[in-house]
Design a protein around this motif. Sequence first.
Motif, short mmCIF file in Angstrom:
data_model
loop_
_atom_site.label_atom_id
_atom_site.label_comp_id
_atom_site.label_asym_id
_atom_site.label_seq_id
_atom_site.Cartn_x
_atom_site.Cartn_y
_atom_site.Cartn_z
N GLN A 168 3.64 -11.47 5.62
CA GLN A 168 2.58 -10.48 5.70
C GLN A 168 1.32 -11.05 6.32
OE1 GLN A 168 1.89 -8.38 2.04
NE2 GLN A 168 0.07 -7.31 2.79
N ARG A 200 11.40 -6.81 8.86
CA ARG A 200 11.01 -6.75 7.45
C ARG A 200 9.79 -7.64 7.22
NH1 ARG A 200 15.49 -5.32 4.19
NH2 ARG A 200 17.07 -4.31 5.51
N PRO A 203 6.14 -9.69 1.65
CA PRO A 203 4.80 -9.39 1.12
C PRO A 203 4.16 -10.58 0.41
CG PRO A 203 6.47 -8.51 -0.33
CD PRO A 203 7.20 -9.07 0.86
N SER A 206 5.13 -12.51 -3.45
CA SER A 206 6.58 -12.32 -3.62
C SER A 206 7.22 -13.49 -4.34
CB SER A 206 7.24 -12.12 -2.25
OG SER A 206 6.97 -13.22 -1.39
N MET A 260 10.08 -6.42 2.03
CA MET A 260 10.02 -4.96 2.03
C MET A 260 11.22 -4.43 2.82
SD MET A 260 6.02 -4.34 2.98
CE MET A 260 4.69 -4.96 1.96
N GLU A 264 9.27 0.64 4.55
CA GLU A 264 8.02 0.12 3.97
C GLU A 264 7.31 -0.80 4.95
OE1 GLU A 264 9.42 -0.10 -0.74
OE2 GLU A 264 9.75 -1.80 0.61
N SER A 265 8.09 -1.63 5.65
CA SER A 265 7.50 -2.56 6.61
C SER A 265 6.82 -1.81 7.75
CB SER A 265 8.59 -3.48 7.16
OG SER A 265 9.17 -4.26 6.13
#
Length: 281
Positions: A168, A200, A203, A206, A260, A264-265
């Motif tokens: 992320q 992906r 996050p 994690s 994710m 979501e990504s």
Amino acid sequence: MTKTPKARALGGALRAAREERGLKLRELATKIERDPGILSRWETGERTPKPENVSRILTELGVNGVRYDGIMTLAYRTDEPQWAATTLPEQRQQLAAFLDYEQNATKIIEVAPLLVPGLLQTSGYIRAIMSAGGVPVGDIATRIAVRIGRREVLAKENPAQLVALIGQGVLFHGVGGRSTAVEQVKYLLEMARLPNVDLRIIPYHSGWHPGLEGPFTLIESEQATPVVLLETRRSGLCLHQDGDVNAYREAADMILRVAMNSDESMRLIAEIANRLEKEDG
């Protein structure tokens, strides 16, 4: 015996040098007094020539200077289970071999906790990395062209499947400044829409996962055994034995479990792109 990546690279380099001279396999075999079948197996990487045979072939073909030195680096320790490239000539040969694997891939898994994966980088992002990293100005344009050319593997007929697992924090590093960052994040969103790209985001918060140990690339192909490439600033390590490759497959699976999902990504990337664009404006 399984072809090693280094043996394939050596064979490919010898074949390319022969073809550039316009010689048929049998013609070169006659000149160096070798059986054409043996020479053929050397060129495919099924067998490994001794360094003195490599030297004789290169001399017969008129290969000299930097290219001679680079190919000769492949003639030693060719059958070892790991290919560690620590000198500049061997790093160049390893990169050429990696690009060959990449262009013939059926599936590529990129774990990239710190930077956007090479196949998904914009030209501005590439330029910023190379400029800040001290690449000579005269080499940057050529290197950008090479890296952009690598994208063909994702756009050609029967393209490779790409699984990109990106930290992320990569979305917030601002490499190259605000406008470059906006362009890069928007490009990730564009590429994530391709049916053969599974992007992906890993996050924050994690917990521990193998991606925290560093980036890696796993390439699968119908034409060769799977390989894993690990890179540092001064060297590269190519792995091909089943145990090593399976360890990195398992690592990728572990990272997928904390990442994710695709939807979501994409939502997160779109949100960050909008935010950066507004700040840029």
